[in-house]
Enzyme design. Structure first.
Site, PDB file in Angstrom:
ATOM      1  N   PRO A   1       0.821  -1.217   0.000  1.00 36.35           N
ATOM      2  CA  PRO A   1       0.000   0.000   0.000  1.00 36.35           C
ATOM      3  C   PRO A   1       0.858   1.271   0.000  1.00 36.35           C
ATOM      4  O   PRO A   1       0.379   2.340  -0.360  1.00 36.35           O
ATOM      5  CB  PRO A   1      -0.793  -0.095   1.307  1.00 36.35           C
ATOM      6  CG  PRO A   1      -0.686  -1.512   1.766  1.00 36.35           C
ATOM      7  CD  PRO A   1       0.583  -2.051   1.191  1.00 36.35           C
TER       8      PRO A   1
ATOM      9  N   ASP B   1      -5.786  -0.412 -26.865  1.00 36.41           N
ATOM     10  CA  ASP B   1      -6.311  -0.400 -25.505  1.00 36.41           C
ATOM     11  C   ASP B   1      -6.436   1.032 -25.017  1.00 36.41           C
ATOM     12  O   ASP B   1      -5.599   1.872 -25.308  1.00 36.41           O
ATOM     13  CB  ASP B   1      -5.374  -1.142 -24.549  1.00 36.41           C
ATOM     14  CG  ASP B   1      -5.694  -2.622 -24.461  1.00 36.41           C
ATOM     15  OD1 ASP B   1      -6.703  -3.045 -25.054  1.00 36.41           O
ATOM     16  OD2 ASP B   1      -4.932  -3.344 -23.801  1.00 36.41           O
TER      17      ASP B   1
ATOM     18  N   GLU C   1       0.329  -9.010   8.987  1.00 39.60           N
ATOM     19  CA  GLU C   1       0.108  -7.588   9.219  1.00 39.60           C
ATOM     20  C   GLU C   1       1.108  -6.740   8.433  1.00 39.60           C
ATOM     21  O   GLU C   1       0.803  -5.636   7.991  1.00 39.60           O
ATOM     22  CB  GLU C   1       0.204  -7.301  10.722  1.00 39.60           C
ATOM     23  CG  GLU C   1      -0.620  -6.129  11.216  1.00 39.60           C
ATOM     24  CD  GLU C   1      -2.011  -6.029  10.627  1.00 39.60           C
ATOM     25  OE1 GLU C   1      -2.714  -7.051  10.557  1.00 39.60           O
ATOM     26  OE2 GLU C   1      -2.394  -4.920  10.208  1.00 39.60           O
TER      27      GLU C   1
ATOM     28  N   ARG D   1      -0.132  -8.561 -21.304  1.00 44.82           N
ATOM     29  CA  ARG D   1      -0.862  -8.077 -22.489  1.00 44.82           C
ATOM     30  C   ARG D   1       0.046  -7.328 -23.452  1.00 44.82           C
ATOM     31  O   ARG D   1      -0.277  -7.181 -24.633  1.00 44.82           O
ATOM     32  CB  ARG D   1      -2.000  -7.129 -22.084  1.00 44.82           C
ATOM     33  CG  ARG D   1      -3.048  -7.705 -21.199  1.00 44.82           C
ATOM     34  CD  ARG D   1      -4.054  -6.635 -20.769  1.00 44.82           C
ATOM     35  NE  ARG D   1      -4.649  -5.965 -21.913  1.00 44.82           N
ATOM     36  CZ  ARG D   1      -5.580  -6.516 -22.681  1.00 44.82           C
ATOM     37  NH1 ARG D   1      -6.026  -7.722 -22.417  1.00 44.82           N
ATOM     38  NH2 ARG D   1      -6.066  -5.856 -23.705  1.00 44.82           N
TER      39      ARG D   1
HETATM   40  C1  4H7 Z   1       3.277  -5.381   1.960  1.00 49.01           C
HETATM   41  C2  4H7 Z   1       3.227  -4.846   3.241  1.00 49.01           C
HETATM   42  C3  4H7 Z   1      -0.672  -4.166  -1.786  1.00 49.01           C
HETATM   43  C4  4H7 Z   1       2.166  -6.030   1.447  1.00 49.01           C
HETATM   44  C5  4H7 Z   1       2.057  -4.946   3.984  1.00 49.01           C
HETATM   45  C6  4H7 Z   1      -0.492  -5.087  -0.763  1.00 49.01           C
HETATM   46  C7  4H7 Z   1      -2.642  -3.413  -0.717  1.00 49.01           C
HETATM   47  C8  4H7 Z   1      -1.747  -3.312  -1.764  1.00 49.01           C
HETATM   48  C9  4H7 Z   1       0.988  -6.151   2.170  1.00 49.01           C
HETATM   49  C10 4H7 Z   1       0.935  -5.584   3.446  1.00 49.01           C
HETATM   50  C11 4H7 Z   1      -1.420  -5.118   0.265  1.00 49.01           C
HETATM   51  C12 4H7 Z   1      -1.963  -2.332  -2.868  1.00 49.01           C
HETATM   52  C13 4H7 Z   1      -0.514  -6.991   4.772  1.00 49.01           C
HETATM   53  C14 4H7 Z   1      -0.562  -4.564   5.051  1.00 49.01           C
HETATM   54  C15 4H7 Z   1      -1.946  -7.057   5.228  1.00 49.01           C
HETATM   55  C16 4H7 Z   1      -1.964  -4.673   5.579  1.00 49.01           C
HETATM   56  C17 4H7 Z   1      -3.557  -6.093   6.676  1.00 49.01           C
HETATM   57  C18 4H7 Z   1      -0.197  -6.856   1.557  1.00 49.01           C
HETATM   58  N1  4H7 Z   1      -2.484  -4.277   0.255  1.00 49.01           N
HETATM   59  N2  4H7 Z   1      -0.241  -5.676   4.212  1.00 49.01           N
HETATM   60  N3  4H7 Z   1      -2.203  -5.990   6.159  1.00 49.01           N
HETATM   61  N4  4H7 Z   1      -2.770  -1.322  -2.662  1.00 49.01           N
HETATM   62  N5  4H7 Z   1      -1.318  -5.973   1.334  1.00 49.01           N
HETATM   63  O1  4H7 Z   1      -1.385  -2.459  -3.945  1.00 49.01           O
END
Ligand code: 4H7
Length: 248
Positions: A93, A173, A120, A158
């Site tokens: 994220p 596309d 987590e 793709r």
């Molecule tokens: C790396 C670090 C990508 C990957 C933490 C991955 C959203 C996206 C993840 C986490 C992702 C995106 C593990 C943090 C699960 C939150 C509840 C995997 N989420 N997570 N935790 N937006 N989660 O591309």
């Protein structure tokens, strides 16, 4: 194009490798997906890949060592295959927003390794020591990096020459030209009292192309004005396009 994916849930990737255009690309060896389970790199009998967070708090953290050993496995396997390792990417994220532009960049690397986080979080020392880039598919939190990894891999596959069939073209596309797609219609000609725009039934190819371009411009202008500004800055808009935009 070769993908190496570090994941605790390798079966999920059959969604990509077994179905549709991405499935065909794998079958034809235009793309290959190598799956690496960090559990296979554990040395303890319990095969532990996660542990509690220092400082406390809920949730477990993925341990650095099994992930790093999986990355070493990938790099050794690239060496055996005689290829130079491309970037190691963590789907997160916190990453840079993935885009069509980044998809085209990835193609030119020839191979990409993707790390899928679970639990987590991932131990920061693994990230600091091994990860070259972090990418995100949008501002939302998922339970794991597998779905973002598959979304990115689909977008990249793709673009592999030959991956799309005769009827499909990546160049056409939406987003390849920086604009949203125009509306599409198929049979029947009248559906629930709604007819297909006349121009599409006339068979006048130049007129159809103009209509589609104008619909693309209009939709993009109304829904994503930021994309119009970017397309303009990149010189993707013609004088006719600008004239049409002024008329809106
Ligand atoms: C790396 C670090 C990508 C990957 C933490 C991955 C959203 C996206 C993840 C986490 C992702 C995106 C593990 C943090 C699960 C939150 C509840 C995997 N989420 N997570 N935790 N937006 N989660 O591309």
């Amino acid at each position: 194009m070769r993908f190496d994916v570090v994941t605790l849930f390798s079966e999920m990737f059959s969604a990509l490798t077994k179905w549709g255009i991405t499935g065909r690309a794998c079958e034809q060896s235009l793309a290959s997906v190598h799956l690496w389970n960090p559990r296979d790199f554990c040395t303890d009998p319990r095969k532990t890949v996660d542990d509690r967070a220092y400082g406390g708090g809920p949730g477990m953290v993925m341990m650095a060592k099994p992930l790093e050993d999986a990355v070493y496995g990938i790099k050794a396997s690239h060496q055996v295959a005689g290829i130079k390792s491309g970037p190691i990417c963590l789907l997160s994220p916190q990453g840079e927003q993935f885009s069509q532009k980044i998809a085209t960049d990835i193609i030119s690397y020839g191979n990409l390794s993707l790390i899928c986080g679970r639990y987590e979080a991932v131990d920061q020392r693994f990230v600091d020591r091994n990860v070259d880039l972090q990418l995100s598919i949008g501002d939302f939190v998922l339970s794991g990096g597998e779905i973002p990894a598959m979304a990115m891999m689909d977008a990249v596959m793709r673009l592999i020459p030959g991956a799309l069939g005769d009827g499909e073209s990546a160049a056409q596309d939406s987003f390849m030209n920086g604009l949203l797609d125009y509306p599409h219609y198929t049979r029947p000609e009248i559906y629930e009292n709604l007819s297909v725009p006349d121009v599409l039934l006339g068979g006048h190819h130049a007129k159809i192309a103009d209509w589609r371009r104008q619909k693309s411009l209009e939709l993009t202008f109304r829904l994503r004005p930021d994309l119009i500004a970017t397309a303009r800055a990149k010189g993707l808009l013609t004088r006719e396009d600008e004239q049409f935009l002024r008329s809106l």
